[in-house]
Write a protein that holds these residues in place. Structure first.
Motif, PDB file in Angstrom:
ATOM      1  N   ALA A  42       0.832  -1.202   0.000  1.00  0.00           N
ATOM      2  CA  ALA A  42       0.000   0.000   0.000  1.00  0.00           C
ATOM      3  C   ALA A  42       0.862   1.246   0.000  1.00  0.00           C
ATOM      4  CB  ALA A  42      -0.906   0.002   1.228  1.00  0.00           C
ATOM      5  N   SER A  43       0.526   2.142  -0.902  1.00  0.00           N
ATOM      6  CA  SER A  43       1.223   3.423  -0.942  1.00  0.00           C
ATOM      7  C   SER A  43       0.335   4.454  -0.258  1.00  0.00           C
ATOM      8  CB  SER A  43       1.500   3.825  -2.395  1.00  0.00           C
ATOM      9  OG  SER A  43       2.355   2.889  -2.997  1.00  0.00           O
ATOM     10  N   VAL A  44       0.554   4.618   1.030  1.00  0.00           N
ATOM     11  CA  VAL A  44      -0.227   5.551   1.839  1.00  0.00           C
ATOM     12  C   VAL A  44       0.559   5.841   3.104  1.00  0.00           C
ATOM     13  CG1 VAL A  44      -1.487   3.696   3.023  1.00  0.00           C
ATOM     14  CG2 VAL A  44      -2.482   6.001   2.883  1.00  0.00           C
ATOM     15  N   ARG A  45       0.423   7.068   3.606  1.00  0.00           N
ATOM     16  CA  ARG A  45       1.194   7.453   4.788  1.00  0.00           C
ATOM     17  C   ARG A  45       0.647   6.804   6.049  1.00  0.00           C
ATOM     18  NH1 ARG A  45       2.327  13.728   5.703  1.00  0.00           N
ATOM     19  NH2 ARG A  45       3.500  13.334   3.808  1.00  0.00           N
ATOM     20  N   THR A  46      -0.671   6.630   6.115  1.00  0.00           N
ATOM     21  CA  THR A  46      -1.312   6.148   7.340  1.00  0.00           C
ATOM     22  C   THR A  46      -1.910   4.762   7.144  1.00  0.00           C
ATOM     23  OG1 THR A  46      -3.311   7.308   6.667  1.00  0.00           O
ATOM     24  CG2 THR A  46      -1.802   8.464   8.173  1.00  0.00           C
ATOM     25  N   PHE A  47      -1.069   3.826   6.755  1.00  0.00           N
ATOM     26  CA  PHE A  47      -1.537   2.457   6.479  1.00  0.00           C
ATOM     27  C   PHE A  47      -2.251   1.864   7.682  1.00  0.00           C
ATOM     28  CE2 PHE A  47      -1.767  -1.478   4.387  1.00  0.00           C
ATOM     29  CZ  PHE A  47      -1.283  -2.496   5.207  1.00  0.00           C
ATOM     30  N   SER A  48      -1.790   2.170   8.873  1.00  0.00           N
ATOM     31  CA  SER A  48      -2.360   1.590  10.085  1.00  0.00           C
ATOM     32  C   SER A  48      -3.763   2.125  10.394  1.00  0.00           C
ATOM     33  CB  SER A  48      -1.438   1.819  11.275  1.00  0.00           C
ATOM     34  OG  SER A  48      -1.226   3.208  11.469  1.00  0.00           O
ATOM     35  N   ASN A  49      -4.277   3.055   9.597  1.00  0.00           N
ATOM     36  CA  ASN A  49      -5.656   3.519   9.752  1.00  0.00           C
ATOM     37  C   ASN A  49      -6.645   2.693   8.940  1.00  0.00           C
ATOM     38  OD1 ASN A  49      -4.760   5.555  11.383  1.00  0.00           O
ATOM     39  ND2 ASN A  49      -5.071   7.202   9.905  1.00  0.00           N
ATOM     40  N   TYR A  50      -6.125   1.738   8.184  1.00  0.00           N
ATOM     41  CA  TYR A  50      -6.969   0.994   7.260  1.00  0.00           C
ATOM     42  C   TYR A  50      -7.060  -0.481   7.645  1.00  0.00           C
ATOM     43  CZ  TYR A  50      -6.876   5.020   4.185  1.00  0.00           C
ATOM     44  OH  TYR A  50      -7.019   6.284   3.667  1.00  0.00           O
ATOM     45  N   ALA A  51      -8.288  -0.969   7.746  1.00  0.00           N
ATOM     46  CA  ALA A  51      -8.487  -2.409   7.759  1.00  0.00           C
ATOM     47  C   ALA A  51      -8.266  -2.902   6.336  1.00  0.00           C
ATOM     48  CB  ALA A  51      -9.895  -2.750   8.222  1.00  0.00           C
ATOM     49  N   MET A  52      -7.699  -4.081   6.210  1.00  0.00           N
ATOM     50  CA  MET A  52      -7.353  -4.604   4.892  1.00  0.00           C
ATOM     51  C   MET A  52      -8.075  -5.920   4.639  1.00  0.00           C
ATOM     52  SD  MET A  52      -5.352  -2.298   3.752  1.00  0.00           S
ATOM     53  CE  MET A  52      -4.787  -3.124   2.260  1.00  0.00           C
ATOM     54  N   ALA A  53      -8.277  -6.200   3.372  1.00  0.00           N
ATOM     55  CA  ALA A  53      -8.994  -7.430   3.038  1.00  0.00           C
ATOM     56  C   ALA A  53      -8.530  -7.959   1.687  1.00  0.00           C
ATOM     57  CB  ALA A  53     -10.495  -7.169   3.006  1.00  0.00           C
ATOM     58  N   TRP A  54      -8.777  -9.233   1.500  1.00  0.00           N
ATOM     59  CA  TRP A  54      -8.609  -9.891   0.211  1.00  0.00           C
ATOM     60  C   TRP A  54      -9.986 -10.354  -0.265  1.00  0.00           C
ATOM     61  CZ3 TRP A  54      -4.170 -10.024  -2.577  1.00  0.00           C
ATOM     62  CH2 TRP A  54      -2.969  -9.759  -1.902  1.00  0.00           C
ATOM     63  N   PHE A  55     -10.242 -10.091  -1.528  1.00  0.00           N
ATOM     64  CA  PHE A  55     -11.435 -10.580  -2.207  1.00  0.00           C
ATOM     65  C   PHE A  55     -10.976 -11.363  -3.434  1.00  0.00           C
ATOM     66  CE2 PHE A  55     -14.964  -8.240  -0.185  1.00  0.00           C
ATOM     67  CZ  PHE A  55     -14.241  -7.339   0.585  1.00  0.00           C
ATOM     68  N   ARG A  56     -11.861 -12.124  -3.996  1.00  0.00           N
ATOM     69  CA  ARG A  56     -11.529 -12.823  -5.241  1.00  0.00           C
ATOM     70  C   ARG A  56     -12.732 -12.865  -6.159  1.00  0.00           C
ATOM     71  NH1 ARG A  56     -10.749 -19.064  -3.031  1.00  0.00           N
ATOM     72  NH2 ARG A  56     -12.968 -19.575  -2.754  1.00  0.00           N
ATOM     73  N   GLN A  57     -12.430 -12.947  -7.442  1.00  0.00           N
ATOM     74  CA  GLN A  57     -13.489 -13.007  -8.439  1.00  0.00           C
ATOM     75  C   GLN A  57     -13.123 -14.031  -9.504  1.00  0.00           C
ATOM     76  OE1 GLN A  57     -14.501  -9.219 -10.210  1.00  0.00           O
ATOM     77  NE2 GLN A  57     -16.540  -9.958 -10.772  1.00  0.00           N
ATOM     78  N   ALA A  58     -13.920 -15.079  -9.575  1.00  0.00           N
ATOM     79  CA  ALA A  58     -13.749 -16.111 -10.589  1.00  0.00           C
ATOM     80  C   ALA A  58     -14.492 -15.689 -11.859  1.00  0.00           C
ATOM     81  CB  ALA A  58     -14.277 -17.444 -10.073  1.00  0.00           C
ATOM     82  N   PRO A  59     -14.119 -16.224 -13.006  1.00  0.00           N
ATOM     83  CA  PRO A  59     -14.787 -15.854 -14.257  1.00  0.00           C
ATOM     84  C   PRO A  59     -16.289 -16.075 -14.197  1.00  0.00           C
ATOM     85  CG  PRO A  59     -12.797 -17.092 -14.709  1.00  0.00           C
ATOM     86  CD  PRO A  59     -12.998 -17.148 -13.226  1.00  0.00           C
ATOM     87  N   GLY A  60     -17.039 -15.042 -14.529  1.00  0.00           N
ATOM     88  CA  GLY A  60     -18.489 -15.138 -14.555  1.00  0.00           C
ATOM     89  C   GLY A  60     -19.164 -15.092 -13.208  1.00  0.00           C
ATOM     90  N   LYS A  61     -18.395 -14.806 -12.158  1.00  0.00           N
ATOM     91  CA  LYS A  61     -18.964 -14.791 -10.813  1.00  0.00           C
ATOM     92  C   LYS A  61     -18.754 -13.436 -10.160  1.00  0.00           C
ATOM     93  CE  LYS A  61     -18.622 -19.744  -9.965  1.00  0.00           C
ATOM     94  NZ  LYS A  61     -18.221 -20.803  -8.987  1.00  0.00           N
ATOM     95  N   GLU A  62     -19.433 -13.238  -9.045  1.00  0.00           N
ATOM     96  CA  GLU A  62     -19.303 -11.995  -8.304  1.00  0.00           C
ATOM     97  C   GLU A  62     -17.996 -11.981  -7.512  1.00  0.00           C
ATOM     98  OE1 GLU A  62     -24.053 -11.060  -7.537  1.00  0.00           O
ATOM     99  OE2 GLU A  62     -22.730 -11.512  -5.862  1.00  0.00           O
ATOM    100  N   ARG A  63     -17.609 -10.785  -7.087  1.00  0.00           N
ATOM    101  CA  ARG A  63     -16.429 -10.643  -6.258  1.00  0.00           C
ATOM    102  C   ARG A  63     -16.784 -11.031  -4.829  1.00  0.00           C
ATOM    103  NH1 ARG A  63     -12.688  -5.455  -7.165  1.00  0.00           N
ATOM    104  NH2 ARG A  63     -13.044  -6.275  -9.264  1.00  0.00           N
TER     105      ARG A  63
END
Length: 128
Positions: A24-45
């Motif tokens: 992450a390119s941000v000065r205050t990274f510790s202010n952000y909750a982070m997550a991973w999402f995924r999207q398969a072909p033809g499906k929702e994220r």
């Protein structure tokens, strides 16, 4: 503004392991909750895993629980997703996302519609 850059996606044999990284390119990274999402072909994220601002709380989807581990390094502005026991159904583009947080709970960063910033994604392919 937060810029997120994922890396680490590749073809992996079923049963194998892979670690995704997000910088992450941000000065205050510790202010952000982070997550991973995924999207398969033809499906929702879909949500995969979230981590709170301090890293003390994590939250996983049912498919990820027990196989994937999310972690973060606030000193390096990095978040990781360790993926073990990969399956063909894990094949997807994996996205890193950031949510400006007002608490230290991971579950608040589990809805795609509420995430503030997104990376461009990295492709993971589980091959049998």
């Amino acid at each position: 503004q937060v810029h997120l850059a994922e890396s680490g996606g590749r073809l992996v044999q079923v049963g194998g392991s892979l670690r995704l990284s997000c910088e992450a390119s941000v000065r205050t990274f510790s202010n952000y909750a982070m997550a991973w999402f995924r999207q398969a072909p033809g499906k929702e994220r879909d949500h995969v895993a979230s981590i709170s601002v301090t890293g003390s709380d994590t939250y996983y989807s049912a498919s990820a629980k027990g196989r994937f581990t999310i972690s973060r390094d606030n000193a390096k502005n990095m978040v990781f997703l360790q993926m073990n026991s990969l399956r063909t159904e894990d094949t997807a583009v994996y996205y890193c996302a950031a949510d400006l947080a007002y608490n230290d709970y991971a579950q608040t960063a589990s809805l795609a519609a509420t995430m503030d910033y997104w990376g461009k994604g990295t492709l993971v392919t589980g091959a049998s």
